[in-house]
Design an enzyme around this catalytic site. Structure first.
Site, mmCIF file in Angstrom:
data_model
loop_
_atom_site.group_PDB
_atom_site.id
_atom_site.type_symbol
_atom_site.label_atom_id
_atom_site.label_comp_id
_atom_site.label_asym_id
_atom_site.label_seq_id
_atom_site.Cartn_x
_atom_site.Cartn_y
_atom_site.Cartn_z
ATOM 1 N N ASN A 64 56.219 -50.832 -129.231
ATOM 2 C CA ASN A 64 56.316 -51.769 -128.110
ATOM 3 C C ASN A 64 54.933 -52.330 -127.855
ATOM 4 O O ASN A 64 53.939 -51.746 -128.293
ATOM 5 C CB ASN A 64 56.814 -51.040 -126.848
ATOM 6 C CG ASN A 64 55.956 -49.834 -126.509
ATOM 7 O OD1 ASN A 64 56.124 -48.758 -127.079
ATOM 8 N ND2 ASN A 64 55.007 -50.025 -125.620
ATOM 9 N N HIS A 70 53.800 -31.617 -127.573
ATOM 10 C CA HIS A 70 52.945 -32.525 -126.795
ATOM 11 C C HIS A 70 52.289 -31.778 -125.633
ATOM 12 O O HIS A 70 52.903 -30.892 -125.033
ATOM 13 C CB HIS A 70 53.774 -33.675 -126.222
ATOM 14 C CG HIS A 70 54.377 -34.554 -127.263
ATOM 15 N ND1 HIS A 70 55.598 -34.284 -127.829
ATOM 16 C CD2 HIS A 70 53.927 -35.694 -127.846
ATOM 17 C CE1 HIS A 70 55.881 -35.233 -128.716
ATOM 18 N NE2 HIS A 70 54.891 -36.091 -128.754
ATOM 19 N N SER A 126 57.754 -39.579 -132.756
ATOM 20 C CA SER A 126 58.988 -39.916 -132.021
ATOM 21 C C SER A 126 59.800 -40.950 -132.765
ATOM 22 O O SER A 126 59.284 -42.009 -133.114
ATOM 23 C CB SER A 126 58.651 -40.549 -130.667
ATOM 24 O OG SER A 126 58.253 -39.600 -129.764
ATOM 25 N N MET A 137 50.607 -40.598 -127.013
ATOM 26 C CA MET A 137 50.464 -39.326 -126.291
ATOM 27 C C MET A 137 50.307 -38.140 -127.250
ATOM 28 O O MET A 137 50.644 -37.007 -126.911
ATOM 29 C CB MET A 137 51.698 -39.104 -125.399
ATOM 30 C CG MET A 137 51.980 -40.261 -124.448
ATOM 31 S SD MET A 137 53.509 -40.025 -123.543
ATOM 32 C CE MET A 137 53.741 -41.679 -122.839
ATOM 33 N N HIS A 148 62.916 -34.935 -130.839
ATOM 34 C CA HIS A 148 62.014 -34.019 -131.550
ATOM 35 C C HIS A 148 62.790 -32.747 -131.858
ATOM 36 O O HIS A 148 62.884 -31.848 -131.028
ATOM 37 C CB HIS A 148 60.787 -33.688 -130.690
ATOM 38 C CG HIS A 148 59.826 -34.814 -130.582
ATOM 39 N ND1 HIS A 148 58.653 -34.879 -131.287
ATOM 40 C CD2 HIS A 148 59.883 -35.946 -129.873
ATOM 41 C CE1 HIS A 148 58.019 -35.996 -131.009
ATOM 42 N NE2 HIS A 148 58.750 -36.661 -130.140
ATOM 43 N N TYR A 192 51.819 -32.915 -122.718
ATOM 44 C CA TYR A 192 52.522 -33.177 -121.449
ATOM 45 C C TYR A 192 53.713 -32.250 -121.221
ATOM 46 O O TYR A 192 54.263 -32.211 -120.126
ATOM 47 C CB TYR A 192 52.952 -34.646 -121.336
ATOM 48 C CG TYR A 192 53.922 -35.124 -122.408
ATOM 49 C CD1 TYR A 192 55.239 -34.690 -122.439
ATOM 50 C CD2 TYR A 192 53.502 -36.013 -123.390
ATOM 51 C CE1 TYR A 192 56.116 -35.127 -123.419
ATOM 52 C CE2 TYR A 192 54.365 -36.457 -124.375
ATOM 53 C CZ TYR A 192 55.674 -36.005 -124.378
ATOM 54 O OH TYR A 192 56.525 -36.429 -125.354
ATOM 55 N N GLU A 193 54.107 -31.511 -122.258
ATOM 56 C CA GLU A 193 55.209 -30.567 -122.066
ATOM 57 C C GLU A 193 54.750 -29.332 -121.294
ATOM 58 O O GLU A 193 55.576 -28.528 -120.878
ATOM 59 C CB GLU A 193 55.793 -30.163 -123.423
ATOM 60 C CG GLU A 193 56.501 -31.321 -124.097
ATOM 61 C CD GLU A 193 56.967 -30.985 -125.498
ATOM 62 O OE1 GLU A 193 57.971 -30.279 -125.626
ATOM 63 O OE2 GLU A 193 56.311 -31.416 -126.456
ATOM 64 N N ALA A 204 54.526 -42.742 -132.718
ATOM 65 C CA ALA A 204 54.963 -44.002 -132.120
ATOM 66 C C ALA A 204 53.908 -44.375 -131.087
ATOM 67 O O ALA A 204 53.372 -43.500 -130.402
ATOM 68 C CB ALA A 204 56.307 -43.806 -131.447
HETATM 69 N N1 HPA Z 1 52.223 -45.796 -124.437
HETATM 70 C C1 HPA Z 1 52.077 -44.496 -124.754
HETATM 71 N N2 HPA Z 1 52.775 -43.904 -125.697
HETATM 72 C C2 HPA Z 1 53.676 -44.651 -126.367
HETATM 73 C C3 HPA Z 1 53.881 -46.001 -126.073
HETATM 74 C C4 HPA Z 1 53.113 -46.614 -125.056
HETATM 75 O O1 HPA Z 1 53.235 -47.810 -124.743
HETATM 76 N N3 HPA Z 1 54.845 -46.442 -126.934
HETATM 77 C C5 HPA Z 1 55.195 -45.376 -127.703
HETATM 78 N N4 HPA Z 1 54.494 -44.283 -127.363
#
Ligand code: HPA
Length: 277
Positions: free
Chosen positions: A236, A84, A31, A212, A62, A86-87, A114
């Protein structure tokens, strides 16, 4: 024939009708990291939608295509956009692109993603070399009849992320002055971000970052004998570690900010993979 293998063969046929390019390294861009594709000397691009039966990603950020080309003179296939779980796709579809790139000829799989940082030493914008993973929160993509043409029923998982490639990435990071953390990546299914309690649980279990994707892809790649390496962009701090709520936009913005460093690290690493190809 196993229906999953049959679908894979149909996808391969579909690709081979369009290009005979043989990659040595397969790269999956996470991502917000898709711009790395700009650094590839492109030979051919193939939209996922043009491949019969191929699962097409629906996530913003994406784009959804294979890019065939060269990094230095290393032939690569790069996924700009991954699939993914989750899709809503079956897990066999989530890992189909990985198996397809193996059948195209790729020996090395370079996974990127990411993630949220769990390790308290990490900061947003850090890169983490993935040294190992925790898979137990996502379905195992090898469940079901084993596809003997790809690999064995009970694959060893004691060195999923290849040490030689990891050493090359570490040396490359030094070469281009990009700081690199190391750690264990845990995959949860998403699409909801984790709760603070889940993050505390993951930290207790030994995870340094959470996301994920990636883990199921590494399991499928390990099964079919690819050499695997991975870099996670810690976009993050994970849930509960700051006051801020988490958003996909924040993840993408953080990835955008470090994109130049990411490009440098990727190009140096893939160039140095020549030593083992
Ligand atoms: N959690 C899950 N997936 C992620 C996060 C997160 O904090 N940041 C970027 N992808």
């Amino acid at each position: 024939m196993n229906p999953i293998y049959e679908k894979l063969q149909n996808c391969l046929k579909s690709v081979r009708e369009k290009t005979d390019f043989v990659p040595k390294v397969a790269i999956v861009l996470g991502s917000g990291l898709g711009d790395y594709a700009d650094d590839i000397r492109v030979v051919f691009e193939l939209d996922y939608g043009e491949i019969a039966g191929f699962p097409v990603s629906t996530v913003p950020g994406h784009a959804g295509k294979f890019i065939f080309g060269f990094v230095s003179d290393v032939p690569v296939v790069c996924m700009k956009g991954r699939v993914h779980f989750y899709e809503g796709y079956p897990i066999s579809d989530v890992v189909l692109p990985i198996r397809l790139m193996k059948l195209m000829g790729a020996e090395i799989l370079f996974l990127t993603n990411a993630s949220g940082g769990i390790n308290k030493e990490f900061h947003a914008g850090d890169f983490m070399l993935i040294t190992d993973h925790i898979s137990c929160f996502a379905p195992n993509p090898l469940i079901g009849a084993n596809i003997e043409e790809l690999g064995t029923r009970f694959p060893d998982m004691s060195e999923i992320y290849n040490k030689e490639l990891a050493d090359i990435i570490k040396e490359s990071a030094k070469e281009v002055s990009v700081p690199l953390q190391e750690g264990v990546y845990a995959q949860l299914t998403g699409p909801s971000f984790e709760s603070p309690a889940e993050i505390r649980m993951l930290r207790t279990l030994g995870a340094d970052a959470v996301g994920m994707s990636t883990v199921v892809e590494a399991i499928a790649a390990n099964h079919c004998g690819m050499k695997i390496c991975g870099i996670s962009c810690v976009c993050n701090l994970a849930a509960g570690m700051t006051e801020n709520p988490l958003t996909h936009k924040e993840v993408q913005e953080a990835a955008d900010k470090v994109a130049p460093l990411f490009k440098r690290l990727m190009t140096a690493s893939v160039t140095n993979f020549k030593k083992v190809l």
